[in-house]
Each structure stands twice: as structure tokens, then as C-alpha cells.
Design a protein around this motif. Sequence first.
Motif, PDB file in Angstrom:
ATOM      1  N   VAL A 103      33.295  20.095 -45.462  1.00  0.00           N
ATOM      2  CA  VAL A 103      33.262  21.556 -46.256  1.00  0.00           C
ATOM      3  C   VAL A 103      31.493  22.097 -46.206  1.00  0.00           C
ATOM      4  O   VAL A 103      31.720  23.075 -46.321  1.00  0.00           O
ATOM      5  CB  VAL A 103      33.957  21.533 -47.382  1.00  0.00           C
ATOM      6  CG1 VAL A 103      34.082  22.121 -48.571  1.00  0.00           C
ATOM      7  CG2 VAL A 103      35.210  20.808 -47.613  1.00  0.00           C
ATOM      8  N   CYS A 104      30.950  20.502 -46.897  1.00  0.00           N
ATOM      9  CA  CYS A 104      29.540  21.487 -46.464  1.00  0.00           C
ATOM     10  C   CYS A 104      29.076  22.470 -45.178  1.00  0.00           C
ATOM     11  O   CYS A 104      28.240  22.790 -46.066  1.00  0.00           O
ATOM     12  CB  CYS A 104      28.627  20.089 -47.169  1.00  0.00           C
ATOM     13  SG  CYS A 104      28.133  19.189 -48.474  1.00  0.00           S
ATOM     14  N   ARG A 106      30.768  23.674 -43.366  1.00  0.00           N
ATOM     15  CA  ARG A 106      31.592  24.819 -43.319  1.00  0.00           C
ATOM     16  C   ARG A 106      30.389  25.676 -44.673  1.00  0.00           C
ATOM     17  O   ARG A 106      30.563  27.152 -43.870  1.00  0.00           O
ATOM     18  CB  ARG A 106      32.959  24.803 -43.824  1.00  0.00           C
ATOM     19  CG  ARG A 106      33.883  23.736 -42.447  1.00  0.00           C
ATOM     20  CD  ARG A 106      33.550  25.463 -41.368  1.00  0.00           C
ATOM     21  NE  ARG A 106      34.283  26.207 -40.889  1.00  0.00           N
ATOM     22  CZ  ARG A 106      35.508  25.921 -40.383  1.00  0.00           C
ATOM     23  NH1 ARG A 106      35.930  24.622 -40.124  1.00  0.00           N
ATOM     24  NH2 ARG A 106      36.571  27.497 -40.109  1.00  0.00           N
ATOM     25  N   ILE A 107      30.771  25.591 -45.368  1.00  0.00           N
ATOM     26  CA  ILE A 107      30.445  26.484 -46.920  1.00  0.00           C
ATOM     27  C   ILE A 107      28.912  26.771 -45.630  1.00  0.00           C
ATOM     28  O   ILE A 107      28.500  27.928 -45.831  1.00  0.00           O
ATOM     29  CB  ILE A 107      30.339  25.389 -47.980  1.00  0.00           C
ATOM     30  CG1 ILE A 107      31.419  25.467 -48.744  1.00  0.00           C
ATOM     31  CG2 ILE A 107      29.504  26.562 -48.557  1.00  0.00           C
ATOM     32  CD1 ILE A 107      31.392  24.918 -49.814  1.00  0.00           C
ATOM     33  N   LYS A 110      28.942  29.972 -43.799  1.00  0.00           N
ATOM     34  CA  LYS A 110      29.541  30.925 -44.450  1.00  0.00           C
ATOM     35  C   LYS A 110      28.398  31.955 -44.971  1.00  0.00           C
ATOM     36  O   LYS A 110      28.184  32.727 -45.613  1.00  0.00           O
ATOM     37  CB  LYS A 110      30.341  30.352 -44.632  1.00  0.00           C
ATOM     38  CG  LYS A 110      32.038  30.419 -44.225  1.00  0.00           C
ATOM     39  CD  LYS A 110      32.828  31.457 -43.888  1.00  0.00           C
ATOM     40  CE  LYS A 110      33.531  30.892 -43.165  1.00  0.00           C
ATOM     41  NZ  LYS A 110      34.491  31.738 -41.827  1.00  0.00           N
ATOM     42  N   TYR A 111      27.496  30.498 -46.376  1.00  0.00           N
ATOM     43  CA  TYR A 111      26.834  31.041 -47.096  1.00  0.00           C
ATOM     44  C   TYR A 111      25.120  31.159 -46.882  1.00  0.00           C
ATOM     45  O   TYR A 111      24.950  32.184 -47.270  1.00  0.00           O
ATOM     46  CB  TYR A 111      27.146  30.987 -48.372  1.00  0.00           C
ATOM     47  CG  TYR A 111      28.262  31.021 -48.970  1.00  0.00           C
ATOM     48  CD1 TYR A 111      28.033  31.932 -50.146  1.00  0.00           C
ATOM     49  CD2 TYR A 111      29.369  30.393 -49.077  1.00  0.00           C
ATOM     50  CE1 TYR A 111      29.385  32.332 -50.068  1.00  0.00           C
ATOM     51  CE2 TYR A 111      30.771  30.527 -49.568  1.00  0.00           C
ATOM     52  CZ  TYR A 111      30.634  31.159 -50.813  1.00  0.00           C
ATOM     53  OH  TYR A 111      32.171  31.386 -51.515  1.00  0.00           O
TER      54      TYR A 111
END
Lengths: 124, 516
Positions: A103-104, A106-107, A110-111
Motif C-alpha cells: 500500500v505504501c 501504491r500511495i 499516486k501522491y
Amino acid sequence: MLYAMCFALFMLGLYCAVVKKNMVKIVLGIVIMEYAVNLFLILLGFRTDAVAPIVDRQFLETGADGMTVTGAFLRQAVDPLPQALVLTSIVISLGTLALMISVCIRIYGKYGTFDITEIRRLKG
Amino acid sequence: MNVPLPVFVMVPLMAAFVLPLFGVKGKSAATALANAVTIALLVLAVLAAVHLADVRTADNPNPREVYEVGRHAIPLGINMVLDGLSCLLLLTISVVAAAAMTFSIRYMEQYTAKSKYLSLFLLMVAGMNGVVLSGDIFNLFVFLEIASIASYALVGFGCEHEELEACFKYMVLGTIASAFILFGIGLVYGNTGSLNMAYIARSIRSSGVNPGLAFALALFVAGFGLKAALVPFHAWLPDAHPSAPAPISAMLSGVLIKSLGVYALARVVFNVFGVWPAIAWVLIALGVASMVIGVFLAVGQWDFKRLLAYHSISQMGYVVLGIGLGALILARGGSTAWASLAILAGLFHLVNHAVFKSLLFLASGSVEMATGTRQLKKMGGLALKMPLTRTTATIASAAIAGVPPFNGFWSKLVLVIAAAQAHFYGLAAVTVLVSLVTLISFLKVQRYVFLGELPDHLKQTRDNGGSMFAASAFLAALCVLMGLLLLIPALRANVLDPAVAALTAGIDYAALAKDI
């Protein structure tokens, strides 16, 4: 003493997870917490100068109700149950860790940042 | 019929591992299989409940079915216990899971990787069923982690900015809660030498609570409180629940926070440690704080699902307040009948909330799918365009606000009566006040979503029929009929009373560990 250090490690991990701004450091804090708990579980079964909890032929005796292990063995062996618990808990924390790290990633995709103060689209 | 208990975990677990194999082409087959599994679980749960009702007699108001895994007797082996409380939770989980799964048939077509979604969904169901059936505290932790990890992945399922952010937040807090719980389990094992809940209860009854065990209980309250999103542990819920796909929001708000949080907390407090006044006051304080703070945060929300999520916190407050009030009366040695009434109110509200809140989340999903937005200000006048969704959403709103004759009214009524009987008039007043604020907030939803003027960009909106309506109609029918669970004595005696008896029996849970 060992228990107090183990608890200090737990609190250190909790502090890290709560205070740090970087997502990877938060994940590391959680991992430290989990290691502290695993260490604590292992300590519960620990005994100085103990033998492995595997019943050998020399530890068996024939009593009134058939073959049983000797009392000397019970007094000497370490407790095997916490070891089984720790194995399970390591596997669980591995699963959580893998999910958290992915998840890190993927974040970050995105960010473009790991800083949680900049990842703030949700509010209210 | 006597249902072997591991079936409730094994069937969804095995199906969860088979489903990803279907891939993209076998999507409809995978959907059919997943639906068959949830419906089969519902049938099995009903059979188990019927069996438990058969066993129940006047002499034995709190029947327990024990399954010893590998035939090792308590406390040596792992065991699964079905008593009234487990059975009530099992029924609730199965009903909500069946409805959410039916809803997913159509709703999840907007996402890719549907078979992975179905697999995670069943994994979560397996975890929750395991939690409510487990008679072993470490096993409870393992199942809790299965359900939690599946829910982390499902919250981030959309993989968009907000969803990933919510998923990370939820995952960090959830993992910290798990670490607390595991630490508590370690302390309990160190102090009592067993992981079996009945046996732990037995040691605590004979030796009393020492500081280590008290610290373990504090860790359990914090850990399970985080999982149940009670104020002040609620920060993750308003982000996580709205970010998930609608059927998952329904599952999370409907049953996950209850089985992982409230059920586990009640089991540990009542049956393992036994109640005493301090812990009862903690429960009451958590309940009242959740109730009041949750509802006032909810009123100001303009995001449909976020508003519902804050109401979940508030309604969980009712459940915990009911249980805490019962604990306080029991701990003070008051009348068991009044304690039972308070616990009955809490547990009945738990079941009711599962039904109406999952229905509301399904309705919000239906509205979101039709209009493409969750912002209340961008909607309006959908009553004519979406009559089916409007009807079910109105029934659920009336139920959550406590309008008679829907189910929410009855549980809130019993709670007010119980609070007044225990001479907590202030608490009774707060309960009624919170209910009024809930009503205001749902009038706002009605006004902005279904009434008012239809904006131009929503002129083409169509209602969602088919499986989405079938699921909503099923839950709406339950909202209307569930008042009967309380009003018809035979139903109450067989469904609610055993669950209450399981908690009021308290530390007698130790009777399960007969001989060592």
C-alpha cells in the motif's frame, strides 16, 4: 529486567508508529512493536539451563495409568506452546507487513511522497 | 440437526482459495459460487440456531455446543464453542453477508478483478465466523487477523487516492490494535498458563485478578475498542468505511466492528475476567462518549457514506452502553432480571444496527452508482427517479432514528427502560436526545437526496433493480419484521434470551473446562 526491556521496546515501537511522519518509519514502528510482543511470548516459555521439549525414551516411565513422561522432564523442559504462538504470530505479521508495504508503494505512486502530512485528501 | 462447527470456517475459507482461480473469464461462475456459499452459510446458521433452541430447556437456559478439534479435551486442544451469543452473531453475519453478496452481483461490475474481491469477501466472512465460534483466545486472535487483513485489502480495493490513504490509516491503527491484543494474550498466558477461555476463567475465579491480568484487560479494552471504533479510538472508521465499495461498507459497519470489537470485548469482559464495577464504568463511559460525539459529528457531514459511518460510531455506543449497564448491575449484585434487560437492549440493538446500517450503506451504494456522486448537495429529487431505493432507504432511516414500528425503535425503547430502571435517568435522557439528533440527520438525508429539486445533470438517472433491489428488499423486510423478535415470546426465548444468558452467566463460562 528482561520483561521491562521488552516493554520498553514495545513502547518505542508504539511511539515511532504514532509520532513519525514518514510512512515507512510508521511501518517500521509497527514491526518493532510486533517483534517486542514476539520476544515477550518467547520469554514466557524461557527457562535457564532447560532442555528442548522433545520427549525422548529416557524421559518416559511406566506408572499406574500407562506410559507417562517423568516429573524431571516436566521440571526441565521449556514451555513449547509460546514457540508455536510466536511462529503463528510471525506469519501473521509477515502478511500484514507485505500488505502495508505494497500500500505504501501504491500511495507513493499516486501522491509522490511518503510524508503523511501531505497525504490529506480525507477530512471531516 | 447438529451442524459441525468448523464448517462455518472451512466452507468460506476453501471457497476463498478456489475463487481466484476462475480469473476474468469465469467471472459469472465465481459470482454464482460465492453467492451459493453465503446462502449455504445462512441456511447452516439457521440450522445451528434451531438445534441450539432444541437443546435449550428451562433447567438449562444457556446451552453450549462444544466441538473439540482433534478430539483433545479442554484445555489441551483447540475448541469451538457455540452458545447463544455466538449463535446470534453467526446469524447476523450470515444475513448481512448473504445480502451484501447478492448486492455485489451487479454493483461490483464497475470494478475489475471481481473474483479477487469475492475471494477477499469470503476470507473476511471466514475470519468473522471463526472469531465468534472460537473458544480459545489465541485462535480468536488468529481469526481476527484473517478478517482484519481481508478488510484492509477490501478498503483499498479501488486503489484510488482516497481509498489508499484510508486503507493505510486503517491498517496502521488495526495493526496496533492487534499488537495490543496479542500482548494481552501473552500476559494472560503468563499468569494463568492456558489459552483456553473457559480454563482462564476458571483460574481467574480461583486466584483473583492480579496487576498483570488487570493490565491485560486494559490492553484488551484498548485493542478491541480500536477494532470496534469506540470514541476515542474511532479516528479510522469515518475514512475507512466510506472508501470501501458499498457492499463492503455494509459488511464493515454491519458486522465486522461488532464481531471483532464488541463481541470479543463482551466475551472477554463477561466470561473470562468477570465483571466488576470499574470495568463496567469504563464500558458505560465508552458507550456514552461514542453515542454523543458520533452523532454530533454525523450531523455536519455532507458526504452520504461518511455521514453513515459517523452514525455507526454513535449506534455502537448504544450497544456498548447497554452491555456496560448490564455489567454494572451484575457487578453491584443487583437484580439479574434488570441486568438481563439492559444486555438484551444492547444485543438486540447490535442485531438491528447490523440490518439497518448495512441497508443504508447498500442504498448509498445504489445512489452513488446511479448518480456518480456521494455529495448530498449535488443530489436532489431522486424520489421519482429511484422509487425502489427511496423506499428501502426510508425504511432504514426510520429504523435507525427509532421511529415505531421499525426494529430500531424497540431496542432503543428497551434501553431507555433499562436505564430508567437502574436509576440512570440522565443516561436515559441522553439516549433519547441522541435518537432525536439521529432523526434530524436522516431528515437531512431525505431532504437532500430524495426530495427537493432534481438537478439537470441527474435527469437521466435510472434506478437499480435486479439483484441490488433484491438484497435491499430482503434487509428492509427484516427491518420491519424484527420487532417481532422482541414481541413474540417464543422467538425471543429462542433467539435473544440465550444470547443474554450467555453473558449474564458470566464467569460460569469456566464450567466448560470440567476436568484436568
